[in-house]
Design a protein around this motif. Structure first.
Motif, PDB file in Angstrom:
ATOM      1  N   GLN A  48       0.815  -1.210   0.000  1.00 34.02           N
ATOM      2  CA  GLN A  48       0.000   0.000   0.000  1.00 34.02           C
ATOM      3  C   GLN A  48       0.849   1.261   0.000  1.00 34.02           C
ATOM      4  N   GLN A  49       2.097   1.130   0.452  1.00 33.20           N
ATOM      5  CA  GLN A  49       3.050   2.232   0.483  1.00 33.20           C
ATOM      6  C   GLN A  49       4.434   1.609   0.675  1.00 33.20           C
ATOM      7  N   LEU A  50       5.467   2.386   0.469  1.00 33.61           N
ATOM      8  CA  LEU A  50       6.818   1.843   0.583  1.00 33.61           C
ATOM      9  C   LEU A  50       7.203   1.574   2.022  1.00 33.61           C
ATOM     10  N   ASN A  51       6.711   2.409   2.934  1.00 35.17           N
ATOM     11  CA  ASN A  51       6.936   2.258   4.368  1.00 35.17           C
ATOM     12  C   ASN A  51       5.937   3.150   5.083  1.00 35.17           C
ATOM     13  N   SER A  52       5.990   3.168   6.394  1.00 32.58           N
ATOM     14  CA  SER A  52       5.037   3.974   7.158  1.00 32.58           C
ATOM     15  C   SER A  52       5.696   5.204   7.783  1.00 32.58           C
ATOM     16  N   HIS A  53       6.788   5.673   7.168  1.00 32.08           N
ATOM     17  CA  HIS A  53       7.462   6.868   7.660  1.00 32.08           C
ATOM     18  C   HIS A  53       6.708   8.123   7.208  1.00 32.08           C
ATOM     19  N   VAL A  54       7.035   9.255   7.827  1.00 34.47           N
ATOM     20  CA  VAL A  54       6.433  10.526   7.407  1.00 34.47           C
ATOM     21  C   VAL A  54       6.730  10.780   5.926  1.00 34.47           C
ATOM     22  N   LEU A  55       7.938  10.424   5.493  1.00 33.99           N
ATOM     23  CA  LEU A  55       8.319  10.474   4.088  1.00 33.99           C
ATOM     24  C   LEU A  55       8.663   9.062   3.641  1.00 33.99           C
ATOM     25  N   GLN A  56       8.000   8.573   2.589  1.00 35.59           N
ATOM     26  CA  GLN A  56       8.374   7.247   2.081  1.00 35.59           C
ATOM     27  C   GLN A  56       9.811   7.285   1.548  1.00 35.59           C
ATOM     28  N   ILE A  57      10.100   8.281   0.739  1.00 37.30           N
ATOM     29  CA  ILE A  57      11.438   8.554   0.219  1.00 37.30           C
ATOM     30  C   ILE A  57      11.630  10.058   0.222  1.00 37.30           C
ATOM     31  N   GLU A  58      12.832  10.512  -0.062  1.00 35.11           N
ATOM     32  CA  GLU A  58      13.138  11.938   0.033  1.00 35.11           C
ATOM     33  C   GLU A  58      12.283  12.785  -0.915  1.00 35.11           C
ATOM     34  N   ASN A  59      11.903  12.214  -2.064  1.00 33.73           N
ATOM     35  CA  ASN A  59      11.120  12.973  -3.046  1.00 33.73           C
ATOM     36  C   ASN A  59       9.779  13.442  -2.501  1.00 33.73           C
ATOM     37  N   GLU A  60       9.301  12.815  -1.437  1.00 34.14           N
ATOM     38  CA  GLU A  60       7.994  13.169  -0.893  1.00 34.14           C
ATOM     39  C   GLU A  60       8.043  14.477  -0.103  1.00 34.14           C
ATOM     40  N   LEU A  61       9.238  14.959   0.189  1.00 37.13           N
ATOM     41  CA  LEU A  61       9.379  16.205   0.940  1.00 37.13           C
ATOM     42  C   LEU A  61       8.897  17.376   0.095  1.00 37.13           C
ATOM     43  N   TYR A  62       7.845  18.046   0.552  1.00 37.90           N
ATOM     44  CA  TYR A  62       7.302  19.189  -0.178  1.00 37.90           C
ATOM     45  C   TYR A  62       8.225  20.391   0.010  1.00 37.90           C
ATOM     46  N   ALA A  63       8.569  21.060  -1.077  1.00 42.03           N
ATOM     47  CA  ALA A  63       9.413  22.251  -1.005  1.00 42.03           C
ATOM     48  C   ALA A  63       9.216  23.080  -2.264  1.00 42.03           C
ATOM     49  N   PRO A  64       9.190  24.420  -2.130  1.00 36.85           N
ATOM     50  CA  PRO A  64       9.066  25.269  -3.321  1.00 36.85           C
ATOM     51  C   PRO A  64      10.375  25.400  -4.094  1.00 36.85           C
ATOM     52  N   ILE A  65      11.482  24.970  -3.470  1.00 42.07           N
ATOM     53  CA  ILE A  65      12.806  25.021  -4.104  1.00 42.07           C
ATOM     54  C   ILE A  65      13.634  23.882  -3.527  1.00 42.07           C
ATOM     55  N   ARG A  66      14.460  23.275  -4.364  1.00 39.78           N
ATOM     56  CA  ARG A  66      15.287  22.162  -3.903  1.00 39.78           C
ATOM     57  C   ARG A  66      16.725  22.330  -4.372  1.00 39.78           C
ATOM     58  N   ALA A  67      17.650  21.925  -3.507  1.00 36.32           N
ATOM     59  CA  ALA A  67      19.061  21.807  -3.887  1.00 36.32           C
ATOM     60  C   ALA A  67      19.245  20.453  -4.555  1.00 36.32           C
TER      61      ALA A  67
END
Length: 517
Positions: free
Chosen positions: A284-303
């Protein structure tokens, strides 16, 4: 703001001509009646997993066009146009939705998750999207945007380092300066939402059953709008997460950023754990963490740094520092067949240069939270003449902040004798002064004709479809696109054939590797 030395000005200006750029434009495939397409990703477009220019984002219907890294704005726009032209030539009667907020979507169940084949990495990408659907709902995931990538040239960085009298290693200097730019983007990036936000209205079905304190007003046959909104896509209605607000992401250095992201992806979520990870035989999901992977982190700008095979984004940054930045705060421009115009890039580049050259002290979590509140205020009420926002302890009307940003951006462009950029800035300022921003123009169109988002978007989609289908390719040939399709099919097959682990063990190994520094 940094005062440029006379000796460096011509060289700095020349070095900016070598700036590298890329665009990622998202667009929903729609049927002739404006409803969301529910068929699979067209075979004629190749495999979404491996095609270099044409892929999918969340769903089979949400296309993502990716330009190659390019010097020069005009060549970049021509490449983006060619990708649009070729794609539309293969869509039969379908078209591309020209707005950020979704078209006629008949509920989450009508949104088909993107399929990337039978390889382990393909399955992982699919399960990740299923997790997003379970966590936030599929409707939220088909909001479209434009991502803009930019990397200043090595020559620029050498000259700018000399300008500042800095003696550290060049890559350390570059990373430090990009992080300063990112901090200032959090402080002032609402400027992009104000200038180029284009989602002041949405289909009423999008918020059906949703609890909101926003005072929406009706328009047309079923649209809702906010009178002073600029970008509902960037508001709390868009893809944001209450759980992510508690993550202490640190933007004060690359090391702090990488460390805080890695801690964030390890945090367990009580809410998401209730969904289950593997239920029966199906993930149903990759894991039960707040973020499954780093890409799930919402941000208006990324390094960003281009990652090697099996590297996570943070591992790539830890290895080599920041290579480029990704701007994610751009709505789809409905007044352009490509979703973005060359003049926007001129302005954004100059705004980013100003963010770079403006003092950027460290960003506390309290200030970061205030910056996010500013973004939301601009998104839902930015055009209210009475609106005030606070930045680094200074509270002013939005119009006063805008005047300062325009003035200082134009000073830099004039010092560097960037005539075209100065013209673009003045044109935008004139538009905003006369309330002719994208959001204002779109809302006026809806209200004057008492039409809803759906009709407005459908009319534009038909216009752009016919326009782009009649234009000849200018950078690539049809044969080159056909070769890219064929190579994408061969590449996906090769990936599927080389898998040696079953999916359970592949996923386990992925997260073991991701946890390594």
């Amino acid at each position: 703001m940094e005062v440029l030395s006379a000796s460096n000005k011509p060289l700095l200006a020349q070095s900016l001509s070598s700036t590298q750029r890329g665009i990622e434009r998202e667009a929903l495939r729609i049927e002739q009646d404006g409803s969301l397409a529910t068929d699979p990703h067209p075979q004629a477009l190749g495999k979404a997993l491996t095609h270099p220019y044409i892929t999918t984002d969340f769903s089979e219907s949400l296309l993502e066009f990716i330009t190659p890294v390019t010097q020069g704005i005009d060549p970049l726009m021509e490449k983006l146009a060619d990708i649009h032209r070729f794609t539309l030539s293969k869509l039969n009667q379908q078209a591309l939705w020209p707005l950020s907020m979704p078209c006629v979507v008949r509920g989450d169940n009508n949104i088909v998750l993107a399929d990337y084949g039978q390889s382990n990495i393909g399955k992982m990408k699919h399960v990740y999207r299923r997790g997003l659907s379970q966590r936030y709902g599929s409707m939220m995931q088909v909001i479209s945007g434009v991502h803009y990538n930019i990397s200043f040239s090595q020559e620029f960085w050498k000259l700018y380092q000399q300008q500042l009298g800095d003696k550290q290693e060049l890559q350390d200097f570059i990373s430090q300066q990009y992080m300063g730019l990112i901090r200032n983007f959090y402080r002032y990036g609402w400027f992009i939402a104000y200038a180029y936000g284009a989602s002041p209205a949405l289909c009423g079905s999008f918020v059906k059953g949703m609890q909101t304190s926003l005072d929406f007003q009706p328009c047309g046959k079923g649209s809702l709008y906010l009178p002073f909104a600029t970008s509902l896509r960037l508001s709390d209605l868009g893809y944001t997460s209450d759980q992510q607000r508690e993550l202490a992401i640190n933007y004060n250095s690359v090391e702090c950023y990488v460390d805080s992201v890695r801690k964030a992806v390890k945090l367990e979520s009580e809410e998401f754990s209730k969904l289950g990870v593997k239920v029966g035989d199906e993930y149903q999901q990759l894991n039960s963490h707040v973020l499954q992977i780093e890409n799930e982190l919402y941000a208006p700008i990324r390094a960003k740094r281009v990652a090697k095979e099996d590297e996570t984004p943070s591992q790539a940054l830890a290895r080599g520092g920041i290579e480029y930045i990704e701007i994610r705060a751009l709505d789809v421009n409905p007044f352009s067949s490509l979703g973005i115009e060359a003049e926007q890039i001129e302005v954004i580049d100059q705004f980013l240069l100003w963010c770079l050259m403006t003092p950027s002290p460290e960003l506390s979590q309290d200030e970061l939270n205030l910056c996010r509140e500013n973004f939301n205020h601009i998104a839902v009420e930015g055009r209210d003449p009475k609106l005030e926002i606070s930045i680094q302890g200074e509270t002013h009307k939005v119009s006063q902040w805008l005047e300062r940003i325009f003035s200082e951006c134009k000073t830099i462009s004039q010092q560097l004798e960037l005539t075209q950029t100065t013209t673009a800035l003045q044109h935008l300022q004139d538009q905003l002064d006369s309330d002719q921003s994208f959001s204002a123009r779109l809302l006026k169109e809806l209200l004057d004709k008492q039409q809803d988002n759906s009709k407005f978007g459908l009319d534009l989609s038909r216009l752009y479809r016919e326009q782009l289908r009649t234009e000849a390719l200018s950078i690539w040939t049809p044969e080159q696109f056909e070769l890219a399709r064929f190579q994408s099919e061969e590449a996906q097959l090769a990936i599927e054939n080389q898998d040696q682990l079953d999916f359970d063990h592949f996923l386990e190994q992925y997260f073991v590797n991701a946890a390594q520094y």
